[in-house]
Scaffold this motif. Structure first.
Motif, mmCIF file in Angstrom:
data_model
loop_
_atom_site.group_PDB
_atom_site.id
_atom_site.type_symbol
_atom_site.label_atom_id
_atom_site.label_comp_id
_atom_site.label_asym_id
_atom_site.label_seq_id
_atom_site.Cartn_x
_atom_site.Cartn_y
_atom_site.Cartn_z
ATOM 1 N N HIS A 125 -0.689 6.913 23.023
ATOM 2 C CA HIS A 125 -1.423 7.129 24.272
ATOM 3 C C HIS A 125 -1.807 5.802 24.911
ATOM 4 C CE1 HIS A 125 -4.127 8.956 27.165
ATOM 5 N NE2 HIS A 125 -5.088 8.156 26.750
ATOM 6 N N ALA A 126 -2.253 4.863 24.081
ATOM 7 C CA ALA A 126 -2.615 3.547 24.622
ATOM 8 C C ALA A 126 -1.399 2.849 25.224
ATOM 9 C CB ALA A 126 -3.235 2.684 23.518
ATOM 10 N N GLU A 127 -0.240 3.000 24.567
ATOM 11 C CA GLU A 127 0.978 2.388 25.098
ATOM 12 C C GLU A 127 1.368 3.010 26.430
ATOM 13 O OE1 GLU A 127 4.101 -0.252 25.253
ATOM 14 O OE2 GLU A 127 2.396 -0.178 23.866
ATOM 15 N N ARG A 128 1.269 4.361 26.498
ATOM 16 C CA ARG A 128 1.577 5.027 27.771
ATOM 17 C C ARG A 128 0.606 4.593 28.855
ATOM 18 N NH1 ARG A 128 2.268 9.535 24.356
ATOM 19 N NH2 ARG A 128 0.201 10.293 24.952
ATOM 20 N N THR A 129 -0.668 4.460 28.479
ATOM 21 C CA THR A 129 -1.661 4.039 29.461
ATOM 22 C C THR A 129 -1.372 2.635 29.961
ATOM 23 O OG1 THR A 129 -3.322 5.426 28.375
ATOM 24 C CG2 THR A 129 -4.117 3.705 29.849
ATOM 25 N N ARG A 130 -0.998 1.735 29.030
ATOM 26 C CA ARG A 130 -0.660 0.368 29.447
ATOM 27 C C ARG A 130 0.554 0.366 30.373
ATOM 28 N NH1 ARG A 130 -2.160 -0.985 24.033
ATOM 29 N NH2 ARG A 130 -0.004 -0.706 23.365
ATOM 30 N N GLU A 131 1.548 1.196 30.059
ATOM 31 C CA GLU A 131 2.731 1.256 30.916
ATOM 32 C C GLU A 131 2.382 1.796 32.297
ATOM 33 O OE1 GLU A 131 5.546 3.579 28.822
ATOM 34 O OE2 GLU A 131 6.009 2.034 27.320
ATOM 35 N N GLU A 132 1.520 2.837 32.332
ATOM 36 C CA GLU A 132 1.122 3.381 33.625
ATOM 37 C C GLU A 132 0.314 2.368 34.433
ATOM 38 O OE1 GLU A 132 -0.992 6.901 32.687
ATOM 39 O OE2 GLU A 132 0.786 8.027 32.034
ATOM 40 N N GLU A 133 -0.579 1.653 33.747
ATOM 41 C CA GLU A 133 -1.343 0.617 34.443
ATOM 42 C C GLU A 133 -0.423 -0.488 34.962
ATOM 43 O OE1 GLU A 133 -4.267 -0.750 31.717
ATOM 44 O OE2 GLU A 133 -5.578 1.002 31.970
#
Length: 400
Positions: free
Chosen positions: A173-181
């Motif tokens: 989830h953190a990786e997806r959030t970083r990618e979205e950011e």
């Protein structure tokens, strides 16, 4: 060592299960030969070995069918005890392994149900086999403890696996959030670059086009004025190149890309008015209130909005006069740009352009607002209210 073993187990589960089954069968065969002092043991060992083989086959499928494995091994164990064999830890090894996989792979409720039922039938079998023997306590308490151990170990393994899965899910989830950011920042940066390049290039090109057209019109009859306009045209194109170079240089900097201090502000408004006047547009500027110091971002936004509004007048309006009104009121700067002509482009088409969209985005980015539209008496108006210092954009209620 432990980590390597776990990785091998994950990659080759069937090989590990096969080795485990062979070890369990060997333990069961050895357990069939054991007995307590003074107690008789069945003469034949093959019944215990047959039941052990059945239990081991069930254990081999315990990963995919843990409940079935527990049921088969429990029945085999009870049958072995009923035949008179001592239920030592060696004979209990298959059912203990099945209970471990049950506790590891299933929810706590079925684990408790199957575990309690297995311990109950095994202990009951030992009691009925020799209810008056001297070793009754040993034959009942020992199996209960041995069967309880794999349940506890399996529950601990289940909790550890759930914890690891939770950590992996959080990491994903953190990786997806970083990618979205990152994607959001890229999109915002692209919009910022598009606004900056549009403001720099579109204004100067529009003014240069108007200057060239005016010079061409005046060249046959007023060559001196045409020559002066052509000189101004050189200055306009030079300014365009300088601002474009400054913008590209700012993008190359490793510092904060939002730094706006090298950009123009209202102190360069006279230069902007002069460039517009050389293109044939008569611009009047009025200031109301005491001028207040503006932050670099607000100063740039005010300049760019006025620049784009005057560019639109140059490109789309039939008249040759524009009015710029600056009003310092409270904590906000009010800007109003109007022209006294009729727009040569339909207002709906003009409102859909990138210029007005960029002005709105600039105003909203610092907590201001902007409106644009035709005037009842003719002409076009752009009005914006900007704070002296940028702040977080407040959420506005959606209009129906």
């Amino acid at each position: 060592m432990t980590a390597s073993l776990e990785r091998y187990t994950e990659r080759h589960p069937h090989a590990v299960d096969a080795v485990t089954v062979l070890a369990l069968f060997a333990c069961a065969v050895l357990g069939a030969k054991l007995s307590t002092s003074g107690a008789s043991r069945p003469e034949q060992e093959w019944p215990a070995e047959l039941l052990a083989a059945i239990s081991c086959l069930a254990v081999f499928r315990a990963r995919s069918h843990p409940r079935t494995a527990v049921a088969v091994t429990a029945v085999s164990t009870v049958a072995t005890g009923a035949l008179g064999y001592l239920l030592s830890p060696l004979l209990l090894a298959p059912v203990m392994t099945a209970l471990y996989w049950l506790a590891t792979l299933t929810d706590p409720k079925p684990t408790r149900v199957y575990g309690a039922a297995t311990m109950a039938v095994v202990v009951t079998t030992t009691v009925l086999d020799d209810p008056t023997g001297d070793t009754l306590l040993l034959r009942t308490v020992a199996p209960f403890i041995w069967l309880l151990l794999p349940l506890a170990a399996g529950s601990k393994a289940s909790l550890r696996r759930a914890y690891l899965e939770s950590m992996q899910a959080r990491a994903a989830h953190a990786e997806r959030t970083r990618e979205e950011e990152a994607r959001l920042r890229v999109a915002e940066e692209r919009m910022r670059i598009a606004r900056e390049l549009h403001d720099v290039v579109a204004h100067h090109m529009a003014v240069a086009n108007a200057q060239a057209g005016t010079a061409a019109h005046l060249a046959p009859t007023h060559p001196e004025q045409a020559q002066k306009i052509l000189a101004d045209l050189t200055g306009t194109t030079s300014s365009a190149l300088l601002e474009l170079r400054a913008t590209v240089g700012l993008l190359r900097q490793a510092d904060d890309p939002d730094s706006l201090e090298p950009s123009p502000g209202l102190d360069r408004l006279p230069e902007l008015i002069s460039a517009c006047e050389s293109a044939g547009l008569d611009v009047t500027v009025t200031t109301e209130g005491e001028p207040q110091p503006l932050s670099p971002g607000v100063d740039l936004t005010a300049y760019r909005i006025i620049q784009e509004a005057l560019t639109n007048v140059t490109r789309h309006a039939a008249g040759h006069a524009a009015h710029v009104r600056l009003a310092y009121s409270g904590s906000r700067l009010l800007i109003r740009v109007t022209n006294d002509g009729t727009a040569t482009t339909a207002p709906a088409d003009l409102a859909d352009g990138f210029g007005l969209m960029g002005m709105r985005e600039r105003a909203h980015s610092i907590g201001g607002d902007l409106s644009a539209g035709p005037l009842p008496e003719g002409g076009f108006e752009v009005t914006t209210a900007l704070p002296f210092h940028p702040h977080a954009l407040k959420e506005h209620e959606a209009t129906p």
